[in-house]
Design a protein around this motif. Structure first.
Motif, PDB file in Angstrom:
ATOM      1  N   MET A  70      29.559  21.350  43.381  1.00 28.49           N
ATOM      2  CA  MET A  70      29.476  20.173  44.243  1.00 28.49           C
ATOM      3  C   MET A  70      29.758  18.914  43.442  1.00 28.49           C
ATOM      4  O   MET A  70      30.502  18.033  43.884  1.00 28.49           O
ATOM      5  CB  MET A  70      28.074  20.091  44.873  1.00 28.49           C
ATOM      6  N   CYS A  73      33.492  18.747  42.765  1.00 25.18           N
ATOM      7  CA  CYS A  73      34.253  18.280  43.926  1.00 25.18           C
ATOM      8  C   CYS A  73      34.149  16.769  44.089  1.00 25.18           C
ATOM      9  O   CYS A  73      35.140  16.096  44.390  1.00 25.18           O
ATOM     10  CB  CYS A  73      33.761  18.979  45.189  1.00 25.18           C
ATOM     11  N   SER A  74      32.957  16.240  43.901  1.00 26.63           N
ATOM     12  CA  SER A  74      32.772  14.785  43.998  1.00 26.63           C
ATOM     13  C   SER A  74      33.613  14.065  42.962  1.00 26.63           C
ATOM     14  O   SER A  74      34.266  13.054  43.264  1.00 26.63           O
ATOM     15  CB  SER A  74      31.292  14.436  43.816  1.00 26.63           C
ATOM     16  N   PHE A 111      30.315  24.540  51.665  1.00 28.33           N
ATOM     17  CA  PHE A 111      30.905  23.208  51.774  1.00 28.33           C
ATOM     18  C   PHE A 111      31.463  22.964  53.170  1.00 28.33           C
ATOM     19  O   PHE A 111      31.374  21.853  53.703  1.00 28.33           O
ATOM     20  CB  PHE A 111      32.013  23.051  50.740  1.00 28.33           C
ATOM     21  N   PHE A 122      21.761  18.824  49.089  1.00 32.73           N
ATOM     22  CA  PHE A 122      23.125  19.351  49.000  1.00 32.73           C
ATOM     23  C   PHE A 122      24.029  18.650  50.007  1.00 32.73           C
ATOM     24  O   PHE A 122      25.104  18.174  49.672  1.00 32.73           O
ATOM     25  CB  PHE A 122      23.135  20.866  49.251  1.00 32.73           C
ATOM     26  N   ASP A 125      25.179  15.034  49.173  1.00 37.82           N
ATOM     27  CA  ASP A 125      26.300  14.951  48.234  1.00 37.82           C
ATOM     28  C   ASP A 125      27.605  15.364  48.904  1.00 37.82           C
ATOM     29  O   ASP A 125      28.651  14.748  48.690  1.00 37.82           O
ATOM     30  CB  ASP A 125      26.042  15.849  47.015  1.00 37.82           C
ATOM     31  N   ARG A 126      27.545  16.426  49.707  1.00 35.55           N
ATOM     32  CA  ARG A 126      28.745  16.879  50.407  1.00 35.55           C
ATOM     33  C   ARG A 126      29.254  15.807  51.359  1.00 35.55           C
ATOM     34  O   ARG A 126      30.460  15.508  51.403  1.00 35.55           O
ATOM     35  CB  ARG A 126      28.449  18.161  51.178  1.00 35.55           C
TER      36      ARG A 126
END
Length: 208
Positions: A70, A73-74, A111, A122, A125-126
């Protein structure tokens, strides 16, 4: 002696936690999110109570197992936003996100799905990452390179399709993902310009 015993117990607990996380990541990546906690405990060679002692809920285990991808990805989407050329930034994000998702099917499903609200740390952040991606899409459209009718759901749909790639090894899965990303990028462009694709990959013709 008491100090030595206490230190050993802490070390054992730390080893158990790391082993549980390693097993959970592997299980979620290959089998998706429906693997039972008891099965994860069995593979990690601990009792289910030990798993719950470290991770009170299955959602907490999900979130901890996926914390690293995660964050990656950010960072990828932030890198795309920082690019001087929005289109190149968008292409970079599609290529790198698809590679991350190809290597970790469990994370990919987490995701792109709606997890229970208990996984706030979670989903927060996603959702932040998706908001950044929406901004990148806006900039690429404004620059005239990204087709005007593209929406975020189109990108999510592409990642879902990418997650379905089956190959004989992680390396082949990544190679196939790169070719698929190139095809998607061409379809996303406002005025497609034919460009050579990455080499094709031989894939199994039957589902496994």
């Amino acid at each position: 002696m008491t100090a030595q015993v206490s230190q050993r117990l802490r070390s054992d607990a730390r080893d158990n936690r790391e082993r549980i996380l390693a097993v959970a990541r592997a299980a979620f990546a290959t089998e998706g999110l429906d693997v039972p906690i008891r099965e994860i405990a069995r593979r990690a060679q601990v009792g289910a109570a030990t798993v719950y002692r470290h991770f009170p809920t299955k959602e907490a285990l999900f979130a901890e197992a996926f914390a690293e991808p995660m964050a990656l990805c950010s960072a990828v989407v932030e890198e795309g936003l920082a690019a001087a050329d929005p289109w190149r930034g968008f292409c970079l994000v599609i290529e790198k996100l698809m590679e991350v998702h190809a290597l970790d099917r469990g994370f990919s499903r987490a995701f792109t799905s709606r997890l229970p609200l208990a996984v706030d740390y979670f989903t927060a952040d996603r959702d932040r990452t998706l908001r950044l991606l929406v901004e990148l899409v806006r900039r690429a459209k404004q620059a005239g390179d990204l087709r005007a009718d593209l929406v975020l759901e189109d990108v999510i749909m592409a990642m879902m399709a990418n997650e379905g790639i089956r190959a004989e090894s992680p390396e082949m899965r990544v190679a196939a993902s790169r070719r698929f990303a190139a095809l998607m990028i061409q379809s996303f462009r406002a005025n497609p310009v034919p460009a050579p694709l990455p080499p094709p990959v031989r894939l199994p013709l039957s589902a496994r």
